[in-house]
Design an enzyme around this catalytic site. Structure first.
Site, PDB file in Angstrom:
ATOM      1  N   GLU A   1      11.967  -0.128  27.964  1.00 56.76           N
ATOM      2  CA  GLU A   1      11.447  -1.485  28.189  1.00 56.76           C
ATOM      3  C   GLU A   1      11.965  -2.455  27.132  1.00 56.76           C
ATOM      4  O   GLU A   1      12.318  -3.592  27.434  1.00 56.76           O
ATOM      5  CB  GLU A   1       9.914  -1.477  28.168  1.00 56.76           C
ATOM      6  CG  GLU A   1       9.287  -0.941  29.439  1.00 56.76           C
ATOM      7  CD  GLU A   1       9.645  -1.783  30.656  1.00 56.76           C
ATOM      8  OE1 GLU A   1       9.514  -3.017  30.590  1.00 56.76           O
ATOM      9  OE2 GLU A   1      10.104  -1.207  31.656  1.00 56.76           O
TER      10      GLU A   1
ATOM     11  N   CYS B   1      17.691 -12.265  51.042  1.00 57.71           N
ATOM     12  CA  CYS B   1      16.436 -12.422  51.787  1.00 57.71           C
ATOM     13  C   CYS B   1      16.441 -11.631  53.094  1.00 57.71           C
ATOM     14  O   CYS B   1      15.389 -11.154  53.536  1.00 57.71           O
ATOM     15  CB  CYS B   1      16.178 -13.891  52.062  1.00 57.71           C
ATOM     16  SG  CYS B   1      16.041 -14.852  50.554  1.00 57.71           S
TER      17      CYS B   1
ATOM     18  N   CYS C   1       7.240 -14.968  52.690  1.00 56.40           N
ATOM     19  CA  CYS C   1       7.839 -15.656  51.530  1.00 56.40           C
ATOM     20  C   CYS C   1       7.991 -17.155  51.812  1.00 56.40           C
ATOM     21  O   CYS C   1       8.763 -17.575  52.675  1.00 56.40           O
ATOM     22  CB  CYS C   1       9.181 -15.032  51.182  1.00 56.40           C
ATOM     23  SG  CYS C   1       9.957 -15.838  49.770  1.00 56.40           S
TER      24      CYS C   1
ATOM     25  N   CYS D   1      15.935  -9.898  45.063  1.00 53.65           N
ATOM     26  CA  CYS D   1      15.555 -11.289  44.819  1.00 53.65           C
ATOM     27  C   CYS D   1      16.256 -11.767  43.539  1.00 53.65           C
ATOM     28  O   CYS D   1      15.620 -12.137  42.563  1.00 53.65           O
ATOM     29  CB  CYS D   1      14.035 -11.387  44.680  1.00 53.65           C
ATOM     30  SG  CYS D   1      13.433 -13.066  44.835  1.00 53.65           S
TER      31      CYS D   1
ATOM     32  N   CYS E   1      15.038  -8.306  52.628  1.00 46.38           N
ATOM     33  CA  CYS E   1      13.821  -8.249  51.810  1.00 46.38           C
ATOM     34  C   CYS E   1      12.584  -7.942  52.646  1.00 46.38           C
ATOM     35  O   CYS E   1      12.335  -8.586  53.670  1.00 46.38           O
ATOM     36  CB  CYS E   1      13.636  -9.579  51.085  1.00 46.38           C
ATOM     37  SG  CYS E   1      12.163  -9.617  50.075  1.00 46.38           S
TER      38      CYS E   1
END
Ligand code: SF4
Length: 347
Positions: free
Chosen positions: A36, A198, A207, A191, A201
């Site tokens: 991370e 899209c 959305c 994204c 997606c």
């Protein structure tokens, strides 16, 4: 029953999500935490080799905590944002000393560790223990800002608050680790900032930004601010063996703890210093192209002045924060971006 936001994300993850990243194998809090921190300002493909080298040298939190700071900086060299490496080392020591070598399991304790903010703490707890915590890294912010058409720059407190609320609202009751990974993957692979896919997606139906036909308008851009400009002289002092003199910078501040060229405010200061340490020399200074480096809070223009010593100096400068450096020199710690940039320009 209608599929929820999380159902769609999880179904997509099962078919398309990334499942073979090194930190996904044996996802202990330590391994997830290191990934991370490395991923905070760096792409996955760049991080992977760094991560693998890091895990080989520091397989657990105890080994990292016990290592000299220079060893940590050296393995970080090239990843940039060195405060991340310094915080990593400090956090490892706190985990060793305060938590008997085990990462804490609550958000409150996790967030007291250096370099671990709310989203990173949530990612560690979610990915390693499956705890039901929402994350809001750059990728997730983008997905949520578009899905809900949240206008404004995501760093603004008002916008952040709204995005956090959506992040919490969409959390699934189960499979939290998979969901967290899925949201990060969706932001990174579908994204994306400039060319969102899209049509592939799973969230397309609901959305709002897709409906408006302008996903790229979200989230809003950071308001531009003029960065202050600073200038300084960098001394590139070469001895007759072709080695360059480097100075280790103080542990905190810009390029903290890294090896860099000695810096001076002006030529008088540089020449006084040279005369004091290397007199008498007949050194001639040559101006090399300016090295520019942009930090988050200012832009630095370093004018390198190359000075070649005409006699080999006694090794009075070796040790104590000084190093005569050549490409194959053995040394501990990392090199500053200025030094690496300089070597790139002469390669
Ligand atoms: S439909 Fe497009 S803009 Fe909306 S979340 Fe999916 S990829 Fe992003």
């Amino acid at each position: 029953m209608m599929a929820t936001f999380a159902d769609k994300v999880l179904a997509w993850f099962d078919r398309h999500g990334r499942k073979d990243l090194p930190w996904q194998q044996n996802p202990t809090p330590y391994r997830v935490w290191v990934s991370e921190i490395m991923l905070q300002q760096t792409q996955v493909t760049t991080v992977i080799p760094y991560y693998e080298r890091f895990m080989q040298r520091f397989p657990d939190v105890q080994t990292l905590a016990d290592a000299p700071p220079d060893d940590v900086l050296k393995l970080w060299e090239g990843l940039g944002y060195y405060s991340r490496a310094r915080n990593l080392h400090k956090t490892a020591q706190q985990v060793r000393d305060v938590y008997a070598g085990e990462f804490p399991t609550t958000m409150t304790d996790m967030e007291t560790l250096p370099g671990i903010g709310h989203s990173t703490a949530a990612a560690i707890l979610s990915l390693s223990h499956g705890q039901r915590e929402a994350i809001l890294d750059g990728n997730v912010k983008r997905v949520l800002a578009r899905y809900h058409t949240v206008a404004g720059w995501a760093g603004e407190p008002r916008v952040q608050k709204q995005l956090w609320a959506y992040a919490e609202q969409h959390l699934p009751a189960e499979r939290n680790a998979a969901y967290t990974q899925a949201m990060m993957d969706m932001g990174a692979t579908l994204c994306t900032r400039s060319k969102p896919l899209c049509l592939l997606c799973p969230l397309q139906d609901g959305c709002q930004a897709f409906k408006q036909g302008k996903p790229q308008a979200y989230p809003g851009k950071r308001p531009t601010k003029e960065l202050p400009e600073k200038t300084a002289l960098a001394l590139l002092l070469r001895n007759t063996a072709g080695e360059l003199l480097l100075q280790q910078r103080p542990p905190t501040g810009v390029w903290g703890g890294l090896w860099s060229f000695p810096e001076f405010a002006d030529e008088t200061a540089l020449h006084d210093w040279l005369a004091q340490h290397f007199a008498p020399t007949q050194a001639i200074a040559t101006r090399l192209p300016v090295l520019t480096h942009t930090f988050s809070h200012y832009r630095l223009h370093l004018q390198p002045l190359q000075v070649d010593l005409d006699a080999q100096p006694a090794r009075i400068m070796e040790g104590n924060g000084w190093l005569w450096y050549k490409a194959n020199t053995e040394y501990t710690g990392g090199l500053s971006a200025a030094v690496r940039q300089f070597f790139q320009t002469i390669d």
